[in-house]
Design an enzyme around this catalytic site. Sequence first.
Site, PDB file in Angstrom:
ATOM      1  N   GLY A  13       0.713  -1.344   0.003  1.00  8.12           N
ATOM      2  CA  GLY A  13       0.064  -0.098   0.160  1.00  8.12           C
ATOM      3  C   GLY A  13       0.974   1.221   0.005  1.00  8.12           C
ATOM      4  N   LEU A  14       0.218   2.400   0.068  1.00  2.89           N
ATOM      5  CA  LEU A  14       0.695   3.882   0.021  1.00  2.89           C
ATOM      6  C   LEU A  14       1.350   4.063   1.098  1.00  2.89           C
ATOM      7  CD1 LEU A  14       1.446   5.822  -2.551  1.00  2.89           C
ATOM      8  CD2 LEU A  14      -0.839   6.534  -1.898  1.00  2.89           C
ATOM      9  N   HIS A  15       2.274   3.331   1.945  1.00  2.00           N
ATOM     10  CA  HIS A  15       2.717   3.690   3.282  1.00  2.00           C
ATOM     11  C   HIS A  15       3.939   4.844   3.080  1.00  2.00           C
ATOM     12  CE1 HIS A  15       6.469   1.376   2.892  1.00  2.00           C
ATOM     13  NE2 HIS A  15       5.667   0.496   2.203  1.00  2.00           N
ATOM     14  N   ALA A  16       4.332   5.124   4.413  1.00  3.59           N
ATOM     15  CA  ALA A  16       5.441   6.076   4.404  1.00  3.59           C
ATOM     16  C   ALA A  16       6.529   6.271   3.304  1.00  3.59           C
ATOM     17  CB  ALA A  16       6.180   6.136   5.958  1.00  3.59           C
ATOM     18  N   ALA A  19       4.854   7.303   0.084  1.00  2.00           N
ATOM     19  CA  ALA A  19       4.242   8.395   0.113  1.00  2.00           C
ATOM     20  C   ALA A  19       5.322   9.590   0.053  1.00  2.00           C
ATOM     21  CB  ALA A  19       3.648   8.560   1.439  1.00  2.00           C
TER      22      ALA A  19
END
Lengths: 90, 572
Positions: A13-16, A19
């Site tokens: 997913g679009l984690h740190a 991002a």
Amino acid sequence: MVSQNVVVKNEAGLHARPASVLVKTASRFKSEFFIKMYGYSVNGKSILGVMTLAAESGAEMELVFEGEDEQEALEAVVQLFENKFKNQQL
Amino acid sequence: MKELQPKILSGRPAAQGIGIGKIWILSDENKPVHPEKINKKDVSKHLEKYSNAKVVVTEDYERVKRLPDDFDLSEIIEAQIQTLNDPEVDKQVTKKIKNELNSAEYAIFSTYNEYIQLLEAADAKWANERTIDIVAIRDELIQATKEKKRVFDVRAGEIVFAEDISPTAMVKLSHKNVGGIVMEKGGLTSHAVILSQSLGIPCVINAHWNRYNIASGNSAIIDGSTGQVILRPSRKQIDEYEKRREDEINRYEKDLEWAQKPDVTKCGSEFKLRANVEFLEELPKISTHGASGIGLLSTETILFDADDFDVADQIEFYKKVIESVTEHAITIRLFDAGGDKLIEGSEGEANPFLGWRGVRMLLDKRNLLKRQLEAIYTVAGIYPGRVKILIPMISNVEEIRIVKKYCKEVQKSLEQSGINFDKNIPIGIMVEVPGIALMAAEAAKEADFFSLGTNDLTQYTLAVDRGNERIAHLFDSYHPAVWKLINMTKTAADNAGIPVAVCGEMAAYPEAAACLMGLGIKDLSMNSSSIPRVKAMLCNHELSEMQLLSERVLMAKELIEVHELLENWRTK
């Protein structure tokens, strides 16, 4: 204004980390950048904004750019989603 | 004033060693900030305070970024710098100062808190971890507006007491040569713990020190092997621990001399001691501690570290590991996420240790399984004969057959792509569920080898959740029932002619290792720092003595009897 729908392809997913890559890339361009998802709209140059979307793998979102280099910016960011945020030269 | 009594806390041991020193409290200054209204004429002063604070804290992070970094934290620090300069945060803070006439401190505090709440509400597994870092930025900015920068004025040998430690704070601390680390929170896989282990700093987590009235400058003792923390120790306790620390260091140095000797008992019987490895940072210690390769490579860290379970990334990881053990072999355990190690989708189970973990998860996430097998087979093609596969959490023989079917599938597709692979990789199973230990004779027909995971085997056999403080004392791998299951597994393996190894913490205790040797289990895997002491014990005894010990242990009727037998053996 240009926009395109994209899907988060990387499994975590679009984690740190992704991002951070996303914001870094988008910030190179002058255009304003918004991400629309589940009726929310966040500033795509805000790392905290992007993180609060908590977008998981498979999530769909719309990327919207507005400004002089909008086309170029859109292509660069779409490319990131395609590459699963990998091997970016930061 | 009355002298305060010593107080003993017990936490979770996270990194070995004894530390004795003065307390240094990290979360000292993080007091809540209260709303405070300002005059219109002070608006520009507060805006300036905010922008100066940003510059100061950003510079601080830029400096950390330039420090030597063996732990790949530069991306985290980069994200911290981006957070400090986040345009939306800027807008919010400015608005709160300019339009709502809040002090700079409160504007920062409340803006960051709004984001922290949003992240905490998002149920992505990584979101909670990130909030630690964002809280750190919030507090650093607030300190900077007070022109009282949060200084890491901790001195060498002092013991750090913290609520939790962010990766960036940990990097700063790691250059200070601290005597120990005690945390209220923390997980065994947090950066703070990984760094403590690789730097040899004693560390205890989940120790609730916050409830007690302590201050920076009080003394404390931390024992990273037992998880005990003594606040305000007496002179006697200090003397005792100083002696223990000295003994530990002496013993360690003496044992280290054994590390490079061959793996044979006094009477000439061979054995193999191998390392349990989870993080790449542990690799340099393997050969210096005398391990014959890796008996258990945990691969869950790949799940946490990588953005994806990319085959190429995995191949690179396995290659680094195998190249670090020269001519030796490595046993790769397939992803054993679940239980206390979270993977998305496994949160919120009422009984995670009895839940969706190990092979159960892998058979549901078949792409994950196939990608891991693809990476392992490819690496084994480069280093034929040096890689083994270990399947975790097997409770039915059927599961072994299904995994083997996938191995065949992966081999076929590699063959079609013209990729060189090793088709003779041994496929073994973890024996950690009592049900499979009882059915070991059947399992031995499908598995190429057994590896006894004594921690989980103990937890499942005795029905004790080892994370539950109230019953933690009941968790004891020396229980006669555990020894019986180990012996049954060994007998079944012998009858089928397959090898057995032990890869649980049990093997790290010299007297237990001797007893396992006595049972005929001569392949023991443990954390690499324990190898020298186990080796010293085994090299100094004859196999017949160890056999005698194991015969007695198997006949023991109660736990206390086993303890006496092993204790007497150790001190004889």
